[in-house]
Write a protein that holds these residues in place. Structure first.
Motif, mmCIF file in Angstrom:
data_model
loop_
_atom_site.group_PDB
_atom_site.id
_atom_site.type_symbol
_atom_site.label_atom_id
_atom_site.label_comp_id
_atom_site.label_asym_id
_atom_site.label_seq_id
_atom_site.Cartn_x
_atom_site.Cartn_y
_atom_site.Cartn_z
ATOM 1 N N GLY A 166 2.860 -0.825 6.426
ATOM 2 C CA GLY A 166 3.494 0.038 5.604
ATOM 3 C C GLY A 166 2.451 0.041 4.510
ATOM 4 N N ALA A 167 2.660 1.253 3.844
ATOM 5 C CA ALA A 167 1.636 1.425 2.754
ATOM 6 C C ALA A 167 2.358 2.519 1.633
ATOM 7 N N GLY A 168 1.653 2.383 0.401
ATOM 8 C CA GLY A 168 2.280 3.364 -0.537
ATOM 9 C C GLY A 168 1.768 3.198 -1.995
ATOM 10 N N GLY A 169 2.136 4.113 -2.684
ATOM 11 C CA GLY A 169 2.040 3.880 -4.303
ATOM 12 C C GLY A 169 2.294 5.070 -4.997
ATOM 13 N N LEU A 213 1.608 -9.761 5.641
ATOM 14 C CA LEU A 213 0.324 -9.924 5.009
ATOM 15 C C LEU A 213 0.396 -8.612 3.977
ATOM 16 N N LYS A 214 0.193 -8.815 2.541
ATOM 17 C CA LYS A 214 0.404 -7.776 1.642
ATOM 18 C C LYS A 214 -0.577 -7.569 0.645
ATOM 19 N N TYR A 215 -1.201 -6.628 0.441
ATOM 20 C CA TYR A 215 -2.220 -6.371 -0.615
ATOM 21 C C TYR A 215 -1.481 -5.313 -1.586
ATOM 22 N N GLN A 216 -1.493 -5.663 -3.039
ATOM 23 C CA GLN A 216 -1.078 -4.552 -3.666
ATOM 24 C C GLN A 216 -1.818 -4.841 -5.283
ATOM 25 N N LYS A 217 -1.988 -3.618 -5.575
ATOM 26 C CA LYS A 217 -2.826 -3.722 -6.901
ATOM 27 C C LYS A 217 -2.567 -2.856 -8.014
ATOM 28 N N GLU A 218 -2.671 -2.814 -9.216
ATOM 29 C CA GLU A 218 -2.048 -2.047 -10.096
ATOM 30 C C GLU A 218 -2.712 -0.370 -9.973
ATOM 31 N N LYS A 219 -4.059 -0.439 -9.500
ATOM 32 C CA LYS A 219 -4.787 0.778 -9.032
ATOM 33 C C LYS A 219 -5.781 0.542 -8.222
ATOM 34 N N ILE A 220 -5.897 1.329 -7.166
ATOM 35 C CA ILE A 220 -6.662 1.616 -6.222
ATOM 36 C C ILE A 220 -7.161 3.038 -5.978
ATOM 37 N N PHE A 246 -7.352 6.686 -6.615
ATOM 38 C CA PHE A 246 -6.551 7.478 -7.687
ATOM 39 C C PHE A 246 -4.911 6.981 -7.613
ATOM 40 N N ALA A 247 -4.608 5.988 -6.790
ATOM 41 C CA ALA A 247 -3.145 5.438 -6.575
ATOM 42 C C ALA A 247 -3.019 4.415 -7.370
ATOM 43 N N GLU A 248 -1.638 4.373 -8.287
ATOM 44 C CA GLU A 248 -1.433 3.263 -9.240
ATOM 45 C C GLU A 248 -0.192 2.443 -8.163
ATOM 46 N N ILE A 261 5.057 7.480 -3.218
ATOM 47 C CA ILE A 261 4.859 7.920 -1.760
ATOM 48 C C ILE A 261 4.859 6.378 -1.010
ATOM 49 N N SER A 262 5.758 6.368 -0.008
ATOM 50 C CA SER A 262 5.720 5.022 0.896
ATOM 51 C C SER A 262 5.674 5.467 2.354
ATOM 52 N N MET A 263 5.092 5.021 2.976
ATOM 53 C CA MET A 263 4.942 5.205 4.413
ATOM 54 C C MET A 263 5.075 3.984 5.482
ATOM 55 N N GLN A 264 5.871 3.909 6.515
ATOM 56 C CA GLN A 264 6.026 2.854 7.458
ATOM 57 C C GLN A 264 5.620 3.452 8.890
#
Length: 802
Positions: free
Chosen positions: A745-748, A701-708, A710-712, A759-762
């Motif tokens: 995982g998460a990042g931006g 399951l993955k959520y991705q958006k151009e901007k959340i 302050f993160a792009e 930044i990317s984190m797992q």
């Protein structure tokens, strides 16, 4: 009354203007970030809800447009939507350049339209990822970072050494290519990882299935093809700083890139340093034979290591001509788990090995790999000429404390030329050359011809022996024809001839042993390997077909592949400490011949992608290690003796994937893989092959958006991996239980003091699950996979104009 008359004349004037209004045309071009046309892109004028699609050249035309301002909406799958305003007061031309969208239904981040075109051209199933994907899925090594792709697994020794397995085939059945040159190290050894810097790779192609036609012998199972395709913009400079950390083994790593380009010349340099400690497992002890070895604070003692790498690239870019020179050196030092290198568990010095989680004690290995590669191509009109030249030196040493085994002298003699603590040494020199000529005969026909050649000189030293020194030469030529029946229908067929020789040097023990079963019989320096001189040749072929509809892609490929036996299979005669076995080669082995059918079917729409890639594979003479009832007596360890032999083998399986956009920016995906192997002849008829990977699946399951906030380009994902038990084994293997693992995982991109930071984190093995991977060598001594591991990668890019 006056108002009425003015309104009447006003309406009459407007009516007259509408008759006299002129109409204009809007023509445009839609390209990707490399200025390559994007056929099939959607182009819509929002106000009048009028649309069209681009043709094969990326062009579109809209005519009969009244003068005025229009909002232009352009979209293409895999790219960010472009919305722009265009004023039309005459016949107007417009060019749109789309940017790659990192949100991909295939769950593989493509770098540009090269990936799409490559998949369309290749009739075998292929996965393509870029450096963004690698950073988001950073593992202990490059191969472990690719393990998330369906059909790709690894054979592991600890947390830092891994080898690729494609559809259950590994070692010398998978070719690893870097910048067009086949990477040659000691890949026959289970404990020998690939000396490749994962920070220095920006594009990876994984070809699943027999690729011998283009890559020659050893590509019988597939190819990992790495290529540095990125070129700096003219008159620019820049680079990036990568910082990585891992909680499980305390890894700290940094990689720094600097590049610059002035007109036709460019250069870049990268330096990488990694240091890590012993890694943790979710257990406090492991069972070795019948002995329970306790672990200190869950650390797998003496698995620390470090890596120091340096890369230099120089290049020339001119019209129709490009040449690149790559020089790299990859150096590593890593410990072997102190209970897993032929040492008696009771003799482990716990105080020494548990004193620090970051020191490296006996046993350990040093490995260095020097590589010099030049790739050059000339391009004119409908032809392209390519040359690749490569030199490699792989140097590996394994060190351990001298312990007398069998008939070795209790005290090491000082008359020998090698260090008593040097267990084994391998030094390989490799010279490679490739040539390829591509010519487009007409709009629908293309011909590709090529030659690949390679010479290896592998030397050995040290007190231990498993394979002799050898010299190997291979050369092969191929012809590949491609025909387009239409834009949707493509056929390719090819033929290849390979010729190779291998010569091994004789080897005698440096200490005498008894000739007979009686210890009092005559003593002699026993011969472990003789002079072998073998020649091999074979004709292989491949036929593939691709068909594309609006929402469907169909692929089929059938072919014959060939692989020469390697020195270990022909002439091994020694202890493999990581398998606790004694291995013996067979000098009369025949080359492996395989026939394979590959199919691919995929449906894709704006929100849904579903695909399957089944395969069927038959080996007439598969080479494998067969256990016997014998045990080694001369070298003191009492290990079971394994002999290299051959049998007929049938293999089949498939990879599946499905991805669906539940909501805008939210995607649900699933990937699965299955391989079945069965020996059809020989002593192990009816059994599978060693280290066959079990069926597994990933639900994502993955959520991705151009901007959340302050993160792009922000994203968050969760993987739930389900692996079935592996009960289909070949003795003396043991079965492996199934398991479930959760990774998140998460990042931006964020901006700090006007500087973009990625930044990317797992969090790997989020629940700290204890499980055993069937393709890990450490499972033979009941060592589970690493426990919970928090992985953080920070990348700071910078650039400027010269």
């Amino acid at each position: 009354m006056r108002k009425f008359v003015m309104l009447f004349w006003g309406m009459l004037y407007c009516y007259g203007l509408s008759f006299g209004q002129q109409y204009y045309g809007l023509n445009g071009l839609v390209v990707d970030e490399n200025n390559k046309p994007l056929p099939g892109a959607s182009v819509v004028l929002l106000q009048i809800e009028r649309g069209t699609v681009t043709n094969t050249n990326g062009q579109f035309v809209m005519d009969k447009l009244p003068e005025g301002s229009y909002i232009l909406d352009i979209s293409f799958i895999g790219y960010k939507k472009l919305v722009d305003t265009v004023w039309v007061d005459k016949n107007t031309s417009y060019k749109a350049q789309l940017e790659v969208d990192n949100m991909s239904l295939q769950e593989v981040v493509v770098t540009d339209n090269y990936a799409g075109n490559r998949k369309k051209e290749e009739s075998l199933n292929i996965e393509i990822v870029n450096d963004d994907y690698l950073k988001r899925n950073l593992g202990g090594s490059l191969m472990s970072s690719l393990e998330r792709l369906p059909g790709v697994t690894t054979i592991d020794i600890g947390s830092g050494q891994s080898k690729p397995v494609i559809r259950g085939l590994g070692f010398n059945r998978v070719v690893v290519v870097e910048n067009n040159i086949k990477h040659e190290a000691q890949q026959w050894g289970a404990d020998h990882g690939l000396e490749i810097d994962q920070y220095a790779v920006d594009n990876v192609e994984v070809i699943k299935g027999p690729a011998s036609l283009m890559y020659g012998s050893d590509a019988i199972g597939g190819v990992i093809d790495m290529n540095n395709r990125k070129l700096p913009a003219p008159n620019s400079f820049g680079g990036d700083v990568n910082l990585s950390g891992k909680s499980n083994n305390g890894l700290l790593g940094t990689s720094i890139l600097l590049y610059g380009r002035k007109d036709w010349f460019f250069a870049n340099v990268r330096a990488t340093y990694i240091d890590y400690g012993d890694y943790k497992v979710p257990t406090d002890s492991v069972d070795i034979y019948s002995y329970r070895a306790a672990l200190f604070n869950n650390y797998l003692r003496n698995t620390a290591g470090n890596e120091k790498n340096l890369h230099l690239t120089l290049g020339i870019i001119q019209n129709g001509f490009q040449s690149k020179l790559f020089v790299s050196t990859v150096n590593s030092k890593s410990g072997f788990f102190a209970n897993a290198h032929g040492l008696e568990p009771r003799n482990i010095d716990a105080e020494l090995h548990d004193r620090s989680s970051r020191d490296i004690n006996f046993p350990y290995q040093n490995a260095s790999h020097l590589k010099v590669v030049n790739t050059t191509h000339y391009k004119w009109e409908d032809s392209k000429l390519e040359f690749d030249l490569g030199f490699q030196r792989n140097f590996r040493q394994e060190w351990s404390e001298y312990v007398s085994h069998g008939y070795m002298p209790p005290v090491f003699p000082d008359t020998l030329s090698f260090d008593p603590e040097l267990e084994r040494e391998f030094e390989k020199y490799v010279y490679s050359g490739n040539h390829r000529f591509t010519h487009r005969l007409d709009e629908n026909n293309q011909l590709v011809t090529g030659i690949n050649s390679e010479f290896q000189d592998n030397r050995i030293d040290g007190r231990g022996f498993i394979i002799p020194a050898y010299q190997q030469f291979r050369v092969g030529g191929f012809v590949l024809a491609k025909h387009n029946f239409s834009e949707q229908s493509r056929l390719q067929l090819g033929i290849r001839y390979d010729y190779g020789t291998i010569e091994t040097d004789e080897y005698y023990d440096w200490f005498p042993s008894p000739l007979g079963e009686d210890d009092n019989s005559d003593m002699e320096y026993l011969q472990r390997a003789g002079n072998i001189d073998r020649t091999f040749s074979n004709l292989t072929w491949s036929v593939g077909y691709n068909y594309e509809l609006e929402h469907w892609t169909l692929k089929a490929n059938v072919g014959k592949s060939f692989r020469m036996p390697i020195a270990k299979e022909l002439a091994a005669n020694g202890v493999n400490y990581h398998r606790f076995s004694y291995e013996v080669g067979h000098p009369d082995l025949s080359p492996e011949i395989a026939y394979q059918l590959d199919l691919g079917i995929e449906y894709h729409s704006k929100r849904l992608a579903v695909g399957a890639s089944p395969f069927l594979n038959y080996f007439g003479n598969y080479i494998y290690l067969n256990p016997s009832s014998e045990f080694d007596r001369l070298y003191g360890n009492g290990n079971q003796v394994f002999y290299y032999t051959q049998s007929r083998v049938m293999r089949y399986g498939a990879e599946l994937h499905a991805h669906y956009e539940l909501l805008p920016h939210l995607q649900l995906g699933a990937m699965a893989e299955y391989v079945y192997s069965e020996q059809l002849s020989g002593e192990k008829k009816g059994y599978t092959l060693p280290f066959s990977p079990p069926a597994s699946a990933i639900i994502n399951l993955k959520y991705q958006k151009e901007k959340i906030a302050f993160a792009e380009n922000a994203y968050a994902s969760i993987d739930y991996r389900i692996t079935a038990p592996q009960n289909h084994i070949v003795p003396p293997e043991v079965t492996t239980n199934g398991y479930q693992v959760v990774n998140i995982g998460a990042g931006g991109e964020i901006e700090i003091l006007n500087q973009k930071v990625n930044i990317s984190m797992q969090v790997l093995n989020l629940l700290n699950t204890k499980y055993f991977k069937h393709t890990s060598f450490y499972r033979l001594i009941n060592v589970p996979e690493p426990g919970r591991n928090i992985v953080l990668n920070v990348s700071v890019p910078f650039s400027g104009k010269l």
